[in-house]
Design an enzyme around this catalytic site. Structure first.
Site, PDB file in Angstrom:
ATOM      1  N   ASP A   8       0.854  -1.204   0.000  1.00  0.00           N
ATOM      2  CA  ASP A   8       0.000   0.000   0.000  1.00  0.00           C
ATOM      3  C   ASP A   8       0.881   1.242   0.000  1.00  0.00           C
ATOM      4  O   ASP A   8       1.067   1.888   1.026  1.00  0.00           O
ATOM      5  CB  ASP A   8      -0.886  -0.070   1.265  1.00  0.00           C
ATOM      6  CG  ASP A   8      -1.766   1.148   1.449  1.00  0.00           C
ATOM      7  OD1 ASP A   8      -2.065   1.838   0.461  1.00  0.00           O
ATOM      8  OD2 ASP A   8      -2.156   1.407   2.604  1.00  0.00           O
ATOM      9  N   LYS A  15       0.372   3.715  -2.376  1.00  0.00           N
ATOM     10  CA  LYS A  15      -0.475   4.811  -2.895  1.00  0.00           C
ATOM     11  C   LYS A  15       0.294   5.742  -3.819  1.00  0.00           C
ATOM     12  O   LYS A  15       0.393   6.947  -3.566  1.00  0.00           O
ATOM     13  CB  LYS A  15      -1.065   5.618  -1.734  1.00  0.00           C
ATOM     14  CG  LYS A  15      -1.963   4.823  -0.798  1.00  0.00           C
ATOM     15  CD  LYS A  15      -2.650   5.754   0.198  1.00  0.00           C
ATOM     16  CE  LYS A  15      -3.547   5.035   1.169  1.00  0.00           C
ATOM     17  NZ  LYS A  15      -2.864   4.170   2.131  1.00  0.00           N
ATOM     18  N   HIS A  65       1.325   8.349  -6.492  1.00  0.00           N
ATOM     19  CA  HIS A  65       0.636   9.545  -6.985  1.00  0.00           C
ATOM     20  C   HIS A  65       1.692  10.384  -7.691  1.00  0.00           C
ATOM     21  O   HIS A  65       2.422  11.149  -7.048  1.00  0.00           O
ATOM     22  CB  HIS A  65       0.023  10.303  -5.796  1.00  0.00           C
ATOM     23  CG  HIS A  65      -0.930  11.381  -6.195  1.00  0.00           C
ATOM     24  ND1 HIS A  65      -1.807  11.963  -5.323  1.00  0.00           N
ATOM     25  CD2 HIS A  65      -1.156  11.980  -7.388  1.00  0.00           C
ATOM     26  CE1 HIS A  65      -2.533  12.873  -5.954  1.00  0.00           C
ATOM     27  NE2 HIS A  65      -2.145  12.902  -7.210  1.00  0.00           N
ATOM     28  N   ASP A  66       1.802  10.216  -9.016  1.00  0.00           N
ATOM     29  CA  ASP A  66       2.887  10.886  -9.735  1.00  0.00           C
ATOM     30  C   ASP A  66       2.537  10.942 -11.217  1.00  0.00           C
ATOM     31  O   ASP A  66       1.443  10.533 -11.606  1.00  0.00           O
ATOM     32  CB  ASP A  66       4.197  10.105  -9.492  1.00  0.00           C
ATOM     33  CG  ASP A  66       5.400  11.035  -9.403  1.00  0.00           C
ATOM     34  OD1 ASP A  66       5.536  11.910 -10.288  1.00  0.00           O
ATOM     35  OD2 ASP A  66       6.200  10.882  -8.466  1.00  0.00           O
ATOM     36  N   THR A 114     -10.153   7.464   3.863  1.00  0.00           N
ATOM     37  CA  THR A 114     -11.248   7.354   4.837  1.00  0.00           C
ATOM     38  C   THR A 114     -11.089   8.338   6.000  1.00  0.00           C
ATOM     39  O   THR A 114     -11.987   8.466   6.826  1.00  0.00           O
ATOM     40  CB  THR A 114     -11.346   5.916   5.391  1.00  0.00           C
ATOM     41  OG1 THR A 114     -10.032   5.441   5.651  1.00  0.00           O
ATOM     42  CG2 THR A 114     -12.014   4.993   4.409  1.00  0.00           C
ATOM     43  N   ARG A 142     -14.161  -0.544  11.939  1.00  0.00           N
ATOM     44  CA  ARG A 142     -14.111  -0.473  13.399  1.00  0.00           C
ATOM     45  C   ARG A 142     -15.191  -1.383  13.975  1.00  0.00           C
ATOM     46  O   ARG A 142     -16.376  -1.087  13.830  1.00  0.00           O
ATOM     47  CB  ARG A 142     -14.332   0.973  13.874  1.00  0.00           C
ATOM     48  CG  ARG A 142     -13.186   1.922  13.533  1.00  0.00           C
ATOM     49  CD  ARG A 142     -11.944   1.556  14.328  1.00  0.00           C
ATOM     50  NE  ARG A 142     -10.778   2.383  14.013  1.00  0.00           N
ATOM     51  CZ  ARG A 142      -9.859   2.094  13.092  1.00  0.00           C
ATOM     52  NH1 ARG A 142      -9.958   1.007  12.348  1.00  0.00           N
ATOM     53  NH2 ARG A 142      -8.825   2.887  12.898  1.00  0.00           N
ATOM     54  N   GLY A 160      -6.440  -2.422  10.782  1.00  0.00           N
ATOM     55  CA  GLY A 160      -5.149  -2.246  11.442  1.00  0.00           C
ATOM     56  C   GLY A 160      -5.293  -2.291  12.943  1.00  0.00           C
ATOM     57  O   GLY A 160      -5.382  -3.357  13.564  1.00  0.00           O
ATOM     58  N   ARG A 161      -5.363  -1.099  13.545  1.00  0.00           N
ATOM     59  CA  ARG A 161      -5.294  -0.978  14.999  1.00  0.00           C
ATOM     60  C   ARG A 161      -6.338  -1.773  15.790  1.00  0.00           C
ATOM     61  O   ARG A 161      -6.008  -2.248  16.885  1.00  0.00           O
ATOM     62  CB  ARG A 161      -5.301   0.509  15.383  1.00  0.00           C
ATOM     63  CG  ARG A 161      -3.997   1.190  14.976  1.00  0.00           C
ATOM     64  CD  ARG A 161      -4.129   2.690  14.909  1.00  0.00           C
ATOM     65  NE  ARG A 161      -4.974   3.100  13.782  1.00  0.00           N
ATOM     66  CZ  ARG A 161      -5.266   4.361  13.499  1.00  0.00           C
ATOM     67  NH1 ARG A 161      -4.785   5.327  14.249  1.00  0.00           N
ATOM     68  NH2 ARG A 161      -6.022   4.645  12.459  1.00  0.00           N
TER      69      ARG A 161
HETATM   70  O1  C5P Z   1      -5.469   1.140  11.953  1.00  0.00           O
HETATM   71  P1  C5P Z   1      -6.518   1.287  10.895  1.00  0.00           P
HETATM   72  O2  C5P Z   1      -7.537   0.161  10.875  1.00  0.00           O
HETATM   73  O3  C5P Z   1      -7.157   2.666  10.879  1.00  0.00           O
HETATM   74  O4  C5P Z   1      -5.687   1.139   9.526  1.00  0.00           O
HETATM   75  C1  C5P Z   1      -6.249   1.383   8.270  1.00  0.00           C
HETATM   76  C2  C5P Z   1      -5.193   1.220   7.225  1.00  0.00           C
HETATM   77  O5  C5P Z   1      -5.779   1.441   5.944  1.00  0.00           O
HETATM   78  C3  C5P Z   1      -4.014   2.174   7.349  1.00  0.00           C
HETATM   79  O6  C5P Z   1      -2.846   1.426   7.033  1.00  0.00           O
HETATM   80  C4  C5P Z   1      -4.269   3.240   6.299  1.00  0.00           C
HETATM   81  O7  C5P Z   1      -3.064   3.710   5.718  1.00  0.00           O
HETATM   82  C5  C5P Z   1      -5.067   2.450   5.248  1.00  0.00           C
HETATM   83  N1  C5P Z   1      -5.959   3.218   4.388  1.00  0.00           N
HETATM   84  C6  C5P Z   1      -6.989   4.022   4.872  1.00  0.00           C
HETATM   85  N2  C5P Z   1      -7.793   4.726   4.002  1.00  0.00           N
HETATM   86  C7  C5P Z   1      -7.620   4.590   2.678  1.00  0.00           C
HETATM   87  C8  C5P Z   1      -6.607   3.751   2.187  1.00  0.00           C
HETATM   88  C9  C5P Z   1      -5.807   3.068   3.084  1.00  0.00           C
HETATM   89  O8  C5P Z   1      -7.177   4.111   6.078  1.00  0.00           O
HETATM   90  N3  C5P Z   1      -8.454   5.213   1.842  1.00  0.00           N
END
Ligand code: C5P
Length: 239
Positions: free
Chosen positions: A62, A64, A66-67, A122, A183, A212-213
Site C-alpha cells: 500500500d 499509494k 501519486h505521480d 477514509t 471499526r 489495522g489498529r
Molecule cells: O489502523 P486502521 O484500521 O485505521 O488502519 C487502516 C489502514 O488502511 C491504514 O494502514 C491506512 O493507511 C489504510 N488506508 C486508509 N484509508 C484509505 C486507504 C488506506 O485508512 N483510503
C-alpha cells in the site's frame, strides 16, 4: 472473489520497523488473507520487509503512488517484482493517464498483482475535502473516481464502506472493493472518520476489509482477528 471468510481480511501492519511487524504477522498466521505493508514500514525497511513477511502471508503493498504516468509505471513495475505482492495501489486523483500507465506496465505478466485505485482517504470528511478544492460529499467524489479507475482498467478501488453500494452498482460485480476504516462496534475511531463495522461493510458488498489498529492494538490480536473473521462469516451467511 475470496473463498474462506479469512481471505477477506487484510491486516495493516503499520509499524516503524520489521521486528514488531514480523512478531504480529507470526501471531496472526493463518487468521488473515493478507498483510498490508504501508509507507511507514516500507520507508523504514524497504523490500526486506516483503522478503520476510511474504513467507507468512500474501502482501498488499500500500504505497499509494501519486505521480506522473512514467514514474507511476516504473514504480508499479518495480513493486510488482517484489515477493508475494497480491495487491498494489495508486491514487485515482492522479488522473486517468497514470492509472492507464500502471495497467500497461504489468499487463504482460503471467500473474500480475491486482491494481487498486485509492479513491478518497477514509480520514477525509466534507470540510477537509473542501479545503483541497473538492466540492460535494466524499461519497460522490469516491464514486466519480471509482468510475475513472474502472475506465482506466484497474481491478478495483479502495473506498469507505459508505461508498461501496453505489460503486458496486456503477462498476459491476467483478470490480474489487477494498474497504479500510473498519471499526468493530467495541473499538474507538482513532483518526478514521468514515467508518463501518465488519458486518456493515460486508453486507454493503465489500470484497476485502483492511483492519489495522483494532487488531494490532488489541490486548489479544489473534482473538480480535478471529472475532472479525467470525463476524465476516455471519454477515456472508445472512447475505
Ligand atoms: O489502523 P486502521 O484500521 O485505521 O488502519 C487502516 C489502514 O488502511 C491504514 O494502514 C491506512 O493507511 C489504510 N488506508 C486508509 N484509508 C484509505 C486507504 C488506506 O485508512 N483510503
Amino acid at each position: 472473489m475470496a473463498f474462506h471468510p479469512r481471505e477477506k481480511l487484510i491486516v495493516a501492519l503499520d509499524y516503524p520497523s520489521l521486528a514488531p511487524a514480523l512478531a504480529m504477522a507470526r501471531q496472526l498466521e493463518g487468521l488473515a488473507g493478507c498483510f498490508k505493508i504501508g509507507s511507514q514500514l516500507f520507508a523504514a525497511e524497504g523490500p526486506r520487509a516483503l522478503e520476510k513477511l511474504a513467507r507468512i502471508g500474501g502482501i498488499f503493498l500500500d504505497l499509494k503512488f501519486h505521480d506522473i504516468p512514467n514514474t507511476v509505471a516504473g514504480a508499479v513495475r518495480a513493486a510488482a517484482d517484489l515477493p508475494g505482492v497480491r495487491f498494489l495501489d495508486l491514487h485515482t486523483l492522479g488522473g486517468l493517464e497514470p492509472m492507464r500507465a500502471a495497467v500497461e506496465a504489468i499487463r504482460a505478466r503471467k500473474s500480475p498483482p491486482q491494481l487498486l485505485g485509492v479513491t478518497i482517504l477514509t480520514s477525509h470528511d466534507e470540510q477537509s475535502l473542501r479545503r483541497v478544492g473538492l466540492a460535494g460529499k466524499a461519497a460522490a467524489n469516491a464514486l466519480r473516481l471509482a468510475k475513472l479507475a474502472k475506465l482506466a482498467g484497474l481491478d478495483g478501488v479502495v473506498a469507505s464502506a459508505q461508498e461501496v453500494r453505489p460503486i458496486r452498482r456503477a462498476c459491476g460485480p467483478d470490480f474489487l472493493l477494498v474497504v479500510p476504516g473498519i471499526r468493530p462496534a467495541s473499538a474507538g475511531l482513532q483518526d478514521q472518520v468514515r467508518v463501518a463495522t465488519p458486518s456493515e461493510a460486508i453486507r454493503a458488498g465489500a470484497d476485502y476489509l483492511v483492519v489495522g489498529r483494532p487488531i494490532t492494538g488489541a490486548p489479544a490480536p489473534a482473538s480480535a482477528a478471529a472475532a472479525i473473521v467470525a463476524e465476516i462469516q455471519q454477515a456472508l451467511a445472512r447475505g
